[in-house]
Design a protein around this motif. Structure first.
Motif, PDB file in Angstrom:
ATOM      1  N   PHE A 275     -71.830   0.638  20.032  1.00  4.51           N
ATOM      2  CA  PHE A 275     -73.135   1.268  20.246  1.00  4.51           C
ATOM      3  C   PHE A 275     -73.005   2.786  20.284  1.00  4.51           C
ATOM      4  CE2 PHE A 275     -76.578   2.965  22.775  1.00  4.51           C
ATOM      5  CZ  PHE A 275     -77.681   2.271  22.329  1.00  4.51           C
ATOM      6  N   LEU A 276     -72.038   3.274  21.059  1.00  4.15           N
ATOM      7  CA  LEU A 276     -71.893   4.722  21.222  1.00  4.15           C
ATOM      8  C   LEU A 276     -71.429   5.397  19.938  1.00  4.15           C
ATOM      9  CD1 LEU A 276     -70.300   4.860  24.795  1.00  4.15           C
ATOM     10  CD2 LEU A 276     -72.670   5.304  24.144  1.00  4.15           C
ATOM     11  N   ILE A 277     -70.495   4.763  19.215  1.00  4.72           N
ATOM     12  CA  ILE A 277     -70.004   5.386  17.982  1.00  4.72           C
ATOM     13  C   ILE A 277     -71.088   5.369  16.917  1.00  4.72           C
ATOM     14  CG2 ILE A 277     -69.017   3.382  16.767  1.00  4.72           C
ATOM     15  CD1 ILE A 277     -67.368   6.821  17.178  1.00  4.72           C
TER      16      ILE A 277
ATOM     17  N   THR B 243     -74.401   8.919  13.833  1.00  3.50           N
ATOM     18  CA  THR B 243     -75.695   9.087  13.157  1.00  3.50           C
ATOM     19  C   THR B 243     -76.344  10.411  13.542  1.00  3.50           C
ATOM     20  OG1 THR B 243     -75.984   6.689  13.198  1.00  3.50           O
ATOM     21  CG2 THR B 243     -77.920   8.010  12.725  1.00  3.50           C
ATOM     22  N   ILE B 244     -76.251  10.779  14.806  1.00  2.00           N
ATOM     23  CA  ILE B 244     -76.793  12.070  15.241  1.00  2.00           C
ATOM     24  C   ILE B 244     -76.106  13.209  14.503  1.00  2.00           C
ATOM     25  CG2 ILE B 244     -76.819  13.675  17.183  1.00  2.00           C
ATOM     26  CD1 ILE B 244     -79.076  11.741  17.312  1.00  2.00           C
ATOM     27  N   ALA B 245     -74.806  13.032  14.202  1.00  2.00           N
ATOM     28  CA  ALA B 245     -74.047  14.085  13.514  1.00  2.00           C
ATOM     29  C   ALA B 245     -74.147  14.001  12.004  1.00  2.00           C
ATOM     30  CB  ALA B 245     -72.565  13.997  13.923  1.00  2.00           C
ATOM     31  N   GLU B 246     -74.894  13.039  11.472  1.00  2.00           N
ATOM     32  CA  GLU B 246     -74.955  12.828  10.025  1.00  2.00           C
ATOM     33  C   GLU B 246     -75.745  13.949   9.350  1.00  2.00           C
ATOM     34  OE1 GLU B 246     -73.536  11.493   7.065  1.00  2.00           O
ATOM     35  OE2 GLU B 246     -73.452   9.802   8.453  1.00  2.00           O
ATOM     36  N   PRO B 247     -75.110  14.727   8.462  1.00  2.87           N
ATOM     37  CA  PRO B 247     -75.822  15.848   7.807  1.00  2.87           C
ATOM     38  C   PRO B 247     -76.992  15.390   6.939  1.00  2.87           C
ATOM     39  CG  PRO B 247     -73.434  16.041   7.518  1.00  2.87           C
ATOM     40  CD  PRO B 247     -73.694  14.676   8.057  1.00  2.87           C
ATOM     41  N   SER B 248     -76.844  14.263   6.255  1.00  2.00           N
ATOM     42  CA  SER B 248     -77.915  13.812   5.365  1.00  2.00           C
ATOM     43  C   SER B 248     -79.160  13.414   6.156  1.00  2.00           C
ATOM     44  CB  SER B 248     -77.429  12.622   4.524  1.00  2.00           C
ATOM     45  OG  SER B 248     -76.933  11.596   5.351  1.00  2.00           O
ATOM     46  N   LEU B 249     -78.972  12.848   7.346  1.00  2.00           N
ATOM     47  CA  LEU B 249     -80.125  12.497   8.179  1.00  2.00           C
ATOM     48  C   LEU B 249     -80.844  13.755   8.656  1.00  2.00           C
ATOM     49  CD1 LEU B 249     -81.886  10.516   9.744  1.00  2.00           C
ATOM     50  CD2 LEU B 249     -80.184  10.563  11.580  1.00  2.00           C
TER      51      LEU B 249
ATOM     52  N   LEU C 270     -80.641   5.168  17.288  1.00  2.00           N
ATOM     53  CA  LEU C 270     -80.732   3.948  18.090  1.00  2.00           C
ATOM     54  C   LEU C 270     -80.686   2.710  17.203  1.00  2.00           C
ATOM     55  CD1 LEU C 270     -83.425   4.918  20.757  1.00  2.00           C
ATOM     56  CD2 LEU C 270     -80.996   4.463  21.141  1.00  2.00           C
ATOM     57  N   GLY C 271     -81.342   2.793  16.044  1.00  2.00           N
ATOM     58  CA  GLY C 271     -81.294   1.660  15.114  1.00  2.00           C
ATOM     59  C   GLY C 271     -79.887   1.377  14.627  1.00  2.00           C
ATOM     60  N   VAL C 272     -79.159   2.439  14.266  1.00  2.00           N
ATOM     61  CA  VAL C 272     -77.776   2.266  13.818  1.00  2.00           C
ATOM     62  C   VAL C 272     -76.917   1.714  14.949  1.00  2.00           C
ATOM     63  CG1 VAL C 272     -75.729   3.463  12.985  1.00  2.00           C
ATOM     64  CG2 VAL C 272     -77.964   4.058  12.063  1.00  2.00           C
ATOM     65  N   ALA C 273     -77.096   2.254  16.155  1.00  2.66           N
ATOM     66  CA  ALA C 273     -76.298   1.809  17.293  1.00  2.66           C
ATOM     67  C   ALA C 273     -76.508   0.320  17.574  1.00  2.66           C
ATOM     68  CB  ALA C 273     -76.654   2.638  18.528  1.00  2.66           C
ATOM     69  N   VAL C 274     -77.768  -0.108  17.585  1.00  2.00           N
ATOM     70  CA  VAL C 274     -78.053  -1.526  17.820  1.00  2.00           C
ATOM     71  C   VAL C 274     -77.514  -2.379  16.675  1.00  2.00           C
ATOM     72  CG1 VAL C 274     -79.915  -3.229  18.022  1.00  2.00           C
ATOM     73  CG2 VAL C 274     -80.063  -1.065  19.261  1.00  2.00           C
TER      74      VAL C 274
ATOM     75  N   PRO D  66     -67.079   5.950   7.120  1.00  2.00           N
ATOM     76  CA  PRO D  66     -65.636   5.784   7.347  1.00  2.00           C
ATOM     77  C   PRO D  66     -65.300   5.137   8.687  1.00  2.00           C
ATOM     78  CG  PRO D  66     -66.112   7.956   6.471  1.00  2.00           C
ATOM     79  CD  PRO D  66     -67.421   7.351   6.817  1.00  2.00           C
ATOM     80  N   LEU D  67     -65.932   5.611   9.765  1.00  2.00           N
ATOM     81  CA  LEU D  67     -65.631   5.069  11.081  1.00  2.00           C
ATOM     82  C   LEU D  67     -66.118   3.631  11.229  1.00  2.00           C
ATOM     83  CD1 LEU D  67     -66.270   8.105  13.447  1.00  2.00           C
ATOM     84  CD2 LEU D  67     -64.130   6.868  13.141  1.00  2.00           C
ATOM     85  N   VAL D  68     -67.310   3.351  10.709  1.00  2.00           N
ATOM     86  CA  VAL D  68     -67.862   2.000  10.826  1.00  2.00           C
ATOM     87  C   VAL D  68     -67.035   1.009  10.014  1.00  2.00           C
ATOM     88  CG1 VAL D  68     -69.861   0.559  10.283  1.00  2.00           C
ATOM     89  CG2 VAL D  68     -70.183   2.791  11.344  1.00  2.00           C
ATOM     90  N   ALA D  69     -66.659   1.388   8.800  1.00  2.00           N
ATOM     91  CA  ALA D  69     -65.842   0.503   7.970  1.00  2.00           C
ATOM     92  C   ALA D  69     -64.481   0.252   8.613  1.00  2.00           C
ATOM     93  CB  ALA D  69     -65.667   1.109   6.578  1.00  2.00           C
ATOM     94  N   ALA D  70     -63.879   1.311   9.149  1.00  2.00           N
ATOM     95  CA  ALA D  70     -62.578   1.150   9.813  1.00  2.00           C
ATOM     96  C   ALA D  70     -62.700   0.282  11.055  1.00  2.00           C
ATOM     97  CB  ALA D  70     -62.019   2.514  10.184  1.00  2.00           C
TER      98      ALA D  70
END
Length: 269
Positions: A105-107, A112-118, A144-148, A203-207
């Motif tokens: 959830f936290l990652i 997502t908050i740090a995502e430049p494209s967003l 929040l959507g990504v975290a959930v 990268p982090l989610v896939a790993a």
């Protein structure tokens, strides 16, 4: 020295990947449009920056982000942390992996908050909507959507459930929301699901997914390790449309006392 050699190999590979795009753009510019390249010096410098940036980014993925994601997954699913013993029980419960769900959830929220494209999409949405769409609120809703979504995706990896059921159910929710959400927010919500799967998050989610499926007993990295990115794309659509529906409902509720007061005033007259 080894790092420099790896960076050089990555740079050569990146040049090979970028070359078809460069040839396509230059070919259309000179052969189809038949016009000189505007600001040629700046364009060439920009392509050099792109090459160097991509090479450094890809090297960073291999040296840092992928290993960190796998390492965190392995440490959080370690039997000593999860069960307090070096041996995994024959039928471990999904509730034993609470630290994994919290980390997911936290990652998901942080990346997502740090995502430049967003951020770019949020700023453009504010500009086009003339301030109606608040960039910070939009980023929070998407995060929040990504975290959930990633949390639910890690739950699926732990339990071994079929990915199809989750994805079909999620898109059914999106379909229903599309009929009831404000029209203005629907295209933005759909785009928000795409911009989350970009340079920082993927990268982090896939790993994380590959690391969990490799360390949790009975899981296959090929079958269970992938799919988290699908959750990261799906659930922001739900959260953004849900945020818009909630905002519309609250605005309507706030206006209702004023409308009732006007009706009573008109009746008394």
């Amino acid at each position: 020295m080894e790092i420099l050699l790896d960076l050089a190999k990555t740079l050569l590979s990146t040049i090979g990947d970028i070359l078809p795009i460069l040839l396509l753009l230059v070919g259309f510019q000179f052969l189809v449009l038949r016009k000189p390249l505007p600001h040629a010096r700046h364009t060439i410098i920009g392509f050099i920056y792109v090459l160097l940036g991509l090479a450094l980014f890809l090297s960073g993925l291999e040296k840092a982000l992928f290993p960190i994601g796998k390492l965190m997954a392995a440490q959080l699913s370690d039997p000593m942390l999860v069960f307090g013993t070096p041996l995994v029980p024959e039928h471990p419960g999904w509730w034993n992996y609470g630290w994994i769900y919290l980390f997911a959830f936290l990652i998901g929220f942080a990346t997502t908050i740090a995502e430049p494209s967003l951020l770019a999409v949020a700023l453009k949405a504010q500009e086009v909507s003339r301030g109606t769409v608040e960039p910070f609120h939009l980023r929070i809703a998407v995060a929040l959507g990504v975290a959930v979504g990633i949390t639910l995706g890690t739950f699926r990896i732990v339990t071994g459930h079929n990915l199809v059921y989750y994805i079909v159910a999620g898109y059914l929710v999106v379909l229903v929301q599309t009929f009831y959400a404000p029209r203005m927010i629907i295209p933005l919500a759909y785009d928000s699901g795409g911009v989350t799967t970009s340079t920082v998050t993927v990268p982090l989610v896939a790993a994380l997914g590959l690391g969990l499926s490799a360390t949790i007993p009975g899981r296959n990295p090929l079958l269970d390790g992938f799919g988290l990115i699908a959750f990261a794309s799906l659930f922001p659509m739900i959260s953004v449309m849900g945020y818009a529906q909630l905002a519309a409902w609250m605005a309507k509720r706030a206006q209702k006392p004023l409308q009732d007061a006007r009706q009573q005033d008109g009746t008394s007259r």
